[in-house]
Write an enzyme that holds these catalytic residues in place. Structure first.
Site, PDB file in Angstrom:
ATOM      1  N   CYS A  93       0.846  -1.198   0.000  1.00 17.63           N
ATOM      2  CA  CYS A  93       0.000   0.000   0.000  1.00 17.63           C
ATOM      3  C   CYS A  93       0.886   1.254   0.000  1.00 17.63           C
ATOM      4  O   CYS A  93       1.457   1.595  -1.017  1.00 17.63           O
ATOM      5  CB  CYS A  93      -0.975  -0.027   1.174  1.00 17.63           C
ATOM      6  N   HIS A 178      -3.940  -5.365   0.959  1.00 26.15           N
ATOM      7  CA  HIS A 178      -3.453  -5.831   2.260  1.00 26.15           C
ATOM      8  C   HIS A 178      -3.791  -7.305   2.451  1.00 26.15           C
ATOM      9  O   HIS A 178      -4.952  -7.682   2.556  1.00 26.15           O
ATOM     10  CB  HIS A 178      -4.092  -5.022   3.384  1.00 26.15           C
ATOM     11  N   GLU A 180      -1.868  -8.827   4.945  1.00 28.53           N
ATOM     12  CA  GLU A 180      -1.191  -9.043   6.221  1.00 28.53           C
ATOM     13  C   GLU A 180      -2.110  -8.991   7.430  1.00 28.53           C
ATOM     14  O   GLU A 180      -1.705  -9.319   8.555  1.00 28.53           O
ATOM     15  CB  GLU A 180      -0.065  -8.025   6.401  1.00 28.53           C
TER      16      GLU A 180
END
Length: 241
Positions: A93, A178, A180
């Protein structure tokens, strides 16, 4: 499962006091790596070389890659270190947007103010599919995107923001989404980011949590394959700590 012959450090660059490397950190530890966590926004320095690191992961944050803060400028310039040393580098990002800026790309929002906050589809390019399978839906939380830098290879594309993942050189990658987030991290983001759900094209918090139940297993499996590819399959040699 691959294993390193000696403990290796991966540089983890975070941008807020309470930020976490989440599943990226968990996966790297499970693969035998130690985490060297730095927060430049809070005054931490970045190493002048990665000779003692296996690579680096630069995470996201609420700030813009175009902000005038000194740490943004220094961090963006610092990306020359892993690029010059041909070390694995992953920008997520904001990290991907900094990498694009470093490589001469451009970071900006859509002219209509549209954002990607929630679950949105992506499609791998031919070059992306040659690496591994990609998830069809991924989680986003951003209001700006990056242009594809010169000489970079587009790996995945999307409808709202066309550039979703790219590779530059042999070992540098930028991804807009994302993978994670742990369950706890997503709940925090939904609570603390609720004011952004009224932005154009954003999804309500309930959709974020419902989407996790449907698509997160595929996203988590992709992340593990990706980290295996980046840190374990490209001849990363163990270094002494």
């Amino acid at each position: 499962m691959f294993a390193t012959t000696k403990p290796q450090k991966v540089l983890i660059v975070l941008h807020q006091e309470r930020s976490s490397p989440g599943r990226v950190g968990q996966a790297l530890i499970s693969k035998g790596f130690d985490l060297d966590i730095r927060r430049p926004a809070l005054g931490d320095s970045l190493p002048e070389t990665l000779h003692r690191h296996a690579g680096a992961v630069v995470f996201g944050g609420p700030m813009s890659a175009n902000d005038p803060e000194e740490f943004i400028r220094l961090e963006t310039e610092w990306m020359a270190v892993p690029l010059k040393e041909n070390k694995p580098l992953l920008g997520i990002c904001l990290g991907a947007q900094m990498l694009s800026n470093h490589l001469g790309g451009k970071v900006e929002g859509r002219s209509d103010g549209g954002v990607e906050i929630g679950w949105y589809p992506i499609e791998a390019t031919e070059e992306g599919r040659a690496l591994f399978d990609w998830p069809s839906m991924v989680y986003h939380f951003h209001s700006e995107g990056f242009s594809l830098p010169s000489d970079a290879t587009l790996l995945a594309t999307g409808d709202s923001y066309p550039n979703q993942a790219f590779r530059y050189g042999e070992k540098a990658y930028g991804i807009q989404f994302h993978a994670e987030l742990t369950r706890a991290m997503m709940h925090r983001w939904v609570v603390h980011g609720a004011n952004r759900f009224e932005l154009p094209n954003a999804q309500l918090g309930a959709v974020h949590l419902q989407g996790r139940m449907i698509w997160d297993n595929h996203l988590r499996a992709w992340l593990d394959r990706f980290l295996e590819h980046l840190f374990m399959e490209e001849g990363v040699e163990a270094v002494a700590n």
